[in-house]
Enzyme design. Structure first.
Site, mmCIF file in Angstrom:
data_model
loop_
_atom_site.group_PDB
_atom_site.id
_atom_site.type_symbol
_atom_site.label_atom_id
_atom_site.label_comp_id
_atom_site.label_asym_id
_atom_site.label_seq_id
_atom_site.Cartn_x
_atom_site.Cartn_y
_atom_site.Cartn_z
ATOM 1 N N ASP A 129 -33.509 40.215 -37.267
ATOM 2 C CA ASP A 129 -33.028 41.574 -37.058
ATOM 3 C C ASP A 129 -32.005 41.634 -35.931
ATOM 4 O O ASP A 129 -32.125 40.935 -34.922
ATOM 5 C CB ASP A 129 -34.233 42.474 -36.717
ATOM 6 C CG ASP A 129 -33.830 43.892 -36.402
ATOM 7 O OD1 ASP A 129 -33.309 44.571 -37.310
ATOM 8 O OD2 ASP A 129 -34.018 44.327 -35.248
ATOM 9 N N GLU A 158 -29.142 39.434 -40.067
ATOM 10 C CA GLU A 158 -28.570 40.774 -40.156
ATOM 11 C C GLU A 158 -27.504 40.848 -39.062
ATOM 12 O O GLU A 158 -27.792 41.183 -37.920
ATOM 13 C CB GLU A 158 -29.640 41.862 -39.938
ATOM 14 C CG GLU A 158 -29.074 43.256 -40.148
ATOM 15 C CD GLU A 158 -29.780 44.333 -39.345
ATOM 16 O OE1 GLU A 158 -29.496 45.519 -39.595
ATOM 17 O OE2 GLU A 158 -30.581 44.004 -38.466
#
Length: 768
Positions: free
Chosen positions: A437, A490
């Site tokens: 993330d 990401e």
């Protein structure tokens, strides 16, 4: 050793300030002329009125004297060996017999462990730090208990609190090793016992912390760690793991169903299983919510896995399942990096869920959050009274906009904590990949920071060089241990070579989310179709950079929250056009180079935004348009897995060829996807407007019959059912720089996928 002890040493124990309680407490030999004459046993027992040393094998008992302090007990036993003894305590009207924790000196942590940890290279440090059931042999007697170890180098002293000592930090004071790690074995503590660490800094402030390496925590809002054994579950996925080890995932179909377990489905109605199974009798919305609760990992295995298998996805991606205190963070503010969240069950329950996924040919990807952590008092923040895990300077150590802290990637032990944590989920839980993330927030020192709120790197730049090195290390280590898995970034910027190998200077991920494609497509499909002719570049631009990275096309949870609307609300038109737009977008997505990710609810067309506090709008499945969209998604996944041309060359320019990308007047594009090591190819033609075209000519590379494999406008999907009656023969008419061409009927807001039927073509040509 002298039989006397300085009052100062006793005071340090009584005041809970001693860094080495073993130097004072436990058994100590008294020698005379080089031989052991007797043993001195000392014990600090804060709640005892009297105490005795018990020797079970000799069946002898020795009273202890209270010296220097009412609760500091001493006993001298004349014997050459004192391998096994217990303490009998009188506490008010109660008596109990315990093993003395300070009689067990055998450390689980070796000097080599400490050395590797200090240099940041102990890949399985979670097997040494934390709480681990252990057993010691003493005089043919097995003494079971738990070995505790915690890294807190700047603490003045550390104790263990728990149910087993009435949360009294005076009773189990830990020993400091190598000036950094504190350890203690506590006999007769077992699996399921709750505990925390009581940490004092040099100013005397006390912090009660959960175990950074703890394997289980209490259900929030409680914050205690729980002793757990992760090695008792009997896995049944050996065939899956062996196959994975020999498989290159980049040449395989990867279609990911992204899920937040707590809000996918709540246990609230007897009607929900019927809805999921496809039965469509009307169900009142109000009936779906009474007594709602989270499903357990076991219940999710029963409901989620068959659902995902029916839809045809190859992987389930779980939003963070590491322990987190606040539901509203979606799991992205982690306090227990080694503990699966207890909201849905215990570690063995999660293992069962993943095991069942593998036995149903579904991989499991877990969202991993090494970029930041919350400031909760029981967590990592200011752990030992100093900025231990985070940077001390808030210009490097704090995300003010998020209210979280940033890991200090330059500290070896912190980097080791995170690297081994990534390995931990593959090792203990058999996951098949991680999605990292907020990588951009790690890579840039000025991320979400104003001028003056960040510190440049040593070269004056904005790049966080330590974070980049950390990401290279973690990816290198993951793929060294677990070939065949996925590591997905990401990453929303133009940082170069994110998905390139570390040995050529890349960050080492094998996939990167294509955020540019996502924004371009959502902007394009959000337009009235008439205006799309002026924005053809939104559709075609992604191919210009498609092979600079190994991209994953993702329509994720971030796109349907915070006022952004769910997918149906993003696209224009009446209800029919909205569903047609979604089918058009999804089909183009699956035909476009790159792996795929779709967030839950997108597969059946939820109207409302995702709400973490509820569950999905399952009642919509009683209505035909939503049923048909779900069927469409299942068939699209089946086609994707069936046609190797759609996935084997996702990351090779040879796998893609434009037929025509310049017909912006009609908002039509057409292209070829080619298979690796085969002559197989498929032709995709996309009409991005509601205007059908009855005679639209598209060039193709070979002569023959082209079967219409897929039509997003088919009646069974809720479309107008315009198409080509199963396929078309190619004409000997050169078009679009191709030697042959097809005269096609393009459906409104529809995508066609066609494939040359070589067998039928050969048969027809043979007859002619």
């Amino acid at each position: 050793m002298s039989a006397t002890i300085a009052q100062e040493q006793v005071n340090l124990i009584v005041w809970n300030q001693h860094h080495d309680p073993f130097a004072v407490l436990g058994p100590h030999p008294l020698e005379e002329n080089g031989k052991i004459k007797s043993w001195l046993v000392r014990a600090y027992l804060p709640k005892a009125e009297a105490a005795w040393v018990v020797r079970p094998t000799a069946r002898e008992e020795y009273p202890m004297k209270s010296l220097h302090h009412p609760n500091f007990f001493v006993c001298e036993i004349e014997t050459e060996e004192l391998a096994n003894y217990q303490l009998r305590l009188k506490e008010g009207e109660h008596e109990r017999v315990i093993y003395d924790p300070y009689a067990f000196r055998s450390p689980k942590l070796t000097e080599f462990d400490l050395h590797l940890f200090a240099e940041g290279n102990h890949h399985r440090i979670y097997e040494k730090l934390g709480a681990h059931p252990a057993e010691f042999k003493v005089d043919e007697t097995s003494v079971k208990g738990v070995y505790f170890a915690v890294w807190a180098p700047s603490a003045r002293n550390v104790s263990i609190l728990g149910d087993f000592n009435q949360w009294d930090g005076r009773q189990h004071q830990m020993q400091k090793r190598n000036n950094s790690v504190w350890e203690l074995f506590i006999p007769e503590v077992g699996i399921g016992d709750r505990y925390k660490y009581e940490i004092k800094n040099w100013d005397g402030h006390i912090y009660e912390k959960t175990d950074p390496y703890g394997f289980q925590q209490e259900v929030r809002p409680k914050t205690g760690s729980i002793v757990a054994n992760l090695d008792v579950y009997q896995w049944n996925d050996q065939d899956w793991l062996e196959k994975r080890r020999h498989t290159e995932p980049l040449t395989q179909p990867v279609s990911v169903y992204e899920v937040h377990l707590g809000s996918w489905l709540n246990a609230s109605s007897e009607d929900i299983p019927r809805l999921l199974s496809g039965e469509t009798e009307p169900v009142a919305v109000a009936d779906l919510k009474p007594g709602a609760r989270f499903l357990t990992y076991y219940e999710l295995a029963e409901k989620l896995i068959p659902y995902v298998k029916e839809l045809g996805f190859t992987h389930i991606e779980l939003l963070p399942i590491a322990e987190h205190p606040f539901d509203g963070s979606w799991g992205y503010q982690v306090t227990g990096y080694y503990a699966c969240t207890s909201r849905y069950g215990n570690p063995e329950d999660l293992m069962y869920f993943i095991d069942q996924c593998h036995q149903n040919d579904i991989g499991v990807i877990v969202d991993w959050v090494p970029g930041h952590f919350p400031k909760d008092g029981h967590g990592l923040a200011f752990f030992d009274g100093t900025h231990l895990y985070e940077h001390g300077d808030p210009r490097k150590g704090e995300h003010k906009e998020w209210g979280t802290l940033v890991f200090n990637y330059s500290r070896n032990e912190v980097r080791n904590f995170l690297v081994s944590n990534a390995l931990f989920w593959f090792d203990k839980y058999h996951i098949d990949g991680i999605r990292v993330d907020a990588v951009a927030s790690m890579l840039y020192l000025d991320y979400l920071r104003k001028p003056g709120e960040w510190i440049p790197n040593q070269y004056g730049g904005r790049e966080n060089l330590e974070a980049a090195d950390f990401l290279r290390q973690v990816n290198h280590v993951i793929f060294s241990y677990y070939p065949g898995v996925l590591s997905i970034a990401e990453e929303s910027t133009t940082w170069p070579m994110v998905s390139w190998p570390t040995y050529v200077g890349g960050l080492g991920f094998n996939l990167k989310w294509n955020m540019g494609w996502m924004h371009d497509m959502l902007d394009y499909f959000g337009m009235d179709p008439w205006f799309r002719q002026f924005h053809q570049n939104n559709v075609t631009f992604s191919i210009w950079y498609a092979y600079s990275e190994n991209y994953m096309l993702a329509l994720s949870h971030d796109e349907i929250v915070h006022g952004k609307s769910n997918m149906l609300g993003k696209v224009p038109g009446d209800e029919w056009q909205k569903f047609a737009n979604l089918r058009c977008l999804y089909t183009y997505m699956f035909a476009h180079p790159g792996k795929k990710t779709l967030f839950m609810s997108m597969e059946f067309g939820q109207w409302k935004e995702w709400n973490v506090w509820g569950d999905l709008e399952w009642y919509l499945l009683q209505y035909e348009p939503h049923q048909k969209l779900k069927r469409f998604m299942s068939d699209l996944n089946a086609l994707y897995k069936q046609e190797s041309a759609l996935y084997t060359q996702d990351f090779a320019p040879e796998g893609f060829e434009w037929i025509d990308c310049s017909d912006n007047r009609h908002s039509v594009v057409s292209f070829i996807r080619r298979c690796k090591d085969s002559e197989q190819f498929v032709v995709t033609v996309c009409n991005f407007t509601p205007q059908p075209h009855s005679h639209y000519r598209v060039g193709v590379p070979e002569q023959g019959f082209y079967t219409e494999l897929f039509n997003s406008d088919a009646r069974e999907y809720g479309g107008s059912n315009m198409g080509n009656l199963g396929g078309k023969w190619a004409d000997e008419w050169s078009f679009h720089s191709q030697p042959y061409s097809l005269d096609l009927c393009l459906p409104p807001l529809g995508v066609l996928i066609l494939k040359l039927d070589r067998e039928k073509t050969a048969e027809a040509m043979g007859n002619s």
